[in-house]
Scaffold this active site. Structure first.
Site, short mmCIF file in Angstrom:
data_model
loop_
_atom_site.label_atom_id
_atom_site.label_comp_id
_atom_site.label_asym_id
_atom_site.label_seq_id
_atom_site.Cartn_x
_atom_site.Cartn_y
_atom_site.Cartn_z
N ARG A 72 1.34 -1.20 0.14
CA ARG A 72 0.06 -0.07 0.33
C ARG A 72 0.78 1.70 0.32
O ARG A 72 1.62 1.34 0.20
CB ARG A 72 -0.83 -0.25 1.01
CG ARG A 72 -0.20 -0.05 2.64
CD ARG A 72 -1.19 -0.32 3.58
NE ARG A 72 -0.68 -0.35 5.41
CZ ARG A 72 -1.12 0.09 6.69
NH1 ARG A 72 -2.49 0.14 6.18
NH2 ARG A 72 -0.40 -0.54 7.07
N ASN A 82 11.56 0.63 2.46
CA ASN A 82 10.03 1.25 2.41
C ASN A 82 8.82 1.40 3.51
O ASN A 82 8.65 1.93 4.31
CB ASN A 82 9.41 1.27 1.22
CG ASN A 82 7.43 2.24 1.17
OD1 ASN A 82 8.15 3.04 1.18
ND2 ASN A 82 6.88 0.91 1.10
N SER A 87 12.58 10.82 4.93
CA SER A 87 11.60 11.89 5.41
C SER A 87 12.28 13.16 5.40
O SER A 87 13.46 13.40 5.96
CB SER A 87 10.60 11.15 6.30
OG SER A 87 9.22 12.54 6.79
N TYR A 141 8.93 8.77 15.21
CA TYR A 141 9.36 8.31 13.88
C TYR A 141 10.42 9.62 13.07
O TYR A 141 11.00 8.98 12.22
CB TYR A 141 7.85 8.99 13.37
CG TYR A 141 7.90 8.90 11.80
CD1 TYR A 141 8.02 7.92 11.29
CD2 TYR A 141 7.93 9.67 10.86
CE1 TYR A 141 7.39 7.84 9.13
CE2 TYR A 141 7.81 10.30 9.71
CZ TYR A 141 7.76 8.72 9.65
OH TYR A 141 7.30 9.67 7.31
#
Length: 244
Positions: free
Chosen positions: A12, A88, A140, A154
């Site tokens: 996804r 990922n 990120s 995170y």
């Protein structure tokens, strides 16, 4: 002989879009996943039927070394080689700082950072044997300069992925190229619960004035994995629409 791409967290979001983009380019694809059995099976069928490539869905927890080793062996038994690895798989457990726990922190680091290390280690072993390969780590902008206290675990994991990218590039040179991309806001399941006011505020910081579609991130990943990017190594590339 077709190239083979392994995408972790591939059922996804950015992972799914990346699997589709690889298939469009004629790669055989391996869809790693952990919980989304139906999505992984549907994606496997989709890319096989639409693009005529071979596809394999492999269920494995990337933070479990035994599971990672077995997954990589399964892929090698099926395809004989792995040309591209996209790390990922990731999670975000956003909570108020005062509610953040060690359990949250460790789980986030285990999947986002330790998982990247483990899969890279076992895939890299086979790439080195063939003296070729490409690894893309999906970090990120949170690992660079867009920090959020609710996501500090995170953010730390994504900063760690960037450091890991540089070290792996040194370790695997000159045979394996290792790069990282740093997406900004992307329209994935992870961000579906954001309220409209917050989205509007964040978009005001983006020159493109919108969140990215997963396919826009995936196309950069596939480019970096390709021979067209043969002289790009040890880089972190922002894909954030122009953060200001």
């Amino acid at each position: 002989m077709r190239k083979v791409a392994l995408v972790t967290g591939g059922s996804r979001g950015i992972g799914k879009a990346t699997v589709v983009e690889f298939a469009k380019k004629g790669y055989d694809v391996v869809i790693n996943y952990l919980v989304s059995d139906d999505r992984a099976s549907a994606l496997q069928k989709e890319v096989q039927e639409q693009y005529g490539v071979r596809a394999l869905a492999v269920k494995a927890d990337v933070s479990d070394e035994k599971a990672v080793k077995q997954m990589v062996e399964t892929v090698i038994d099926e395809f004989g080689h792995i040309d591209c690895l996209v790390n990922n798989a990731g999670i975000a457990i956003d909570t108020l700082f005062e509610d953040k726990t060690v359990i949250h922190f460790r789980k986030t680091l285990d999947i986002n950072l330790i998982g990247t290390f483990l899969v890279s280690k076992y895939v890299g072993k086979y790439m080195i044997e063939h003296k070729t390969g490409s690894i893309i780590n999906v970090s990120s902008t949170n690992g660079i300069d867009t920090f959020y206290p609710m996501s500090l675990d995170y953010d730390a994991s994504k900063a760690g992925m960037i450091s890991l990218t540089h070290n792996l590039a040194l370790q695997y040179a000159p045979y394996i190229r290792v790069n990282s991309i740093a997406p900004g806001w992307v329209l994935t399941d992870m961000n579906q619960e954001l309220d409209e006011e917050f989205i509007e505020k964040e978009c005001s910081h983006i020159l493109a004035n919108r969140f990215a579609d997963p396919s826009e991130i995936a196309r950069v990943i596939v480019f970096l994995s390709s021979d067209d990017a043969s002289y790009i190594n040890n880089e972190v590339i922002r894909v954030d629409g122009g953060w200001k």
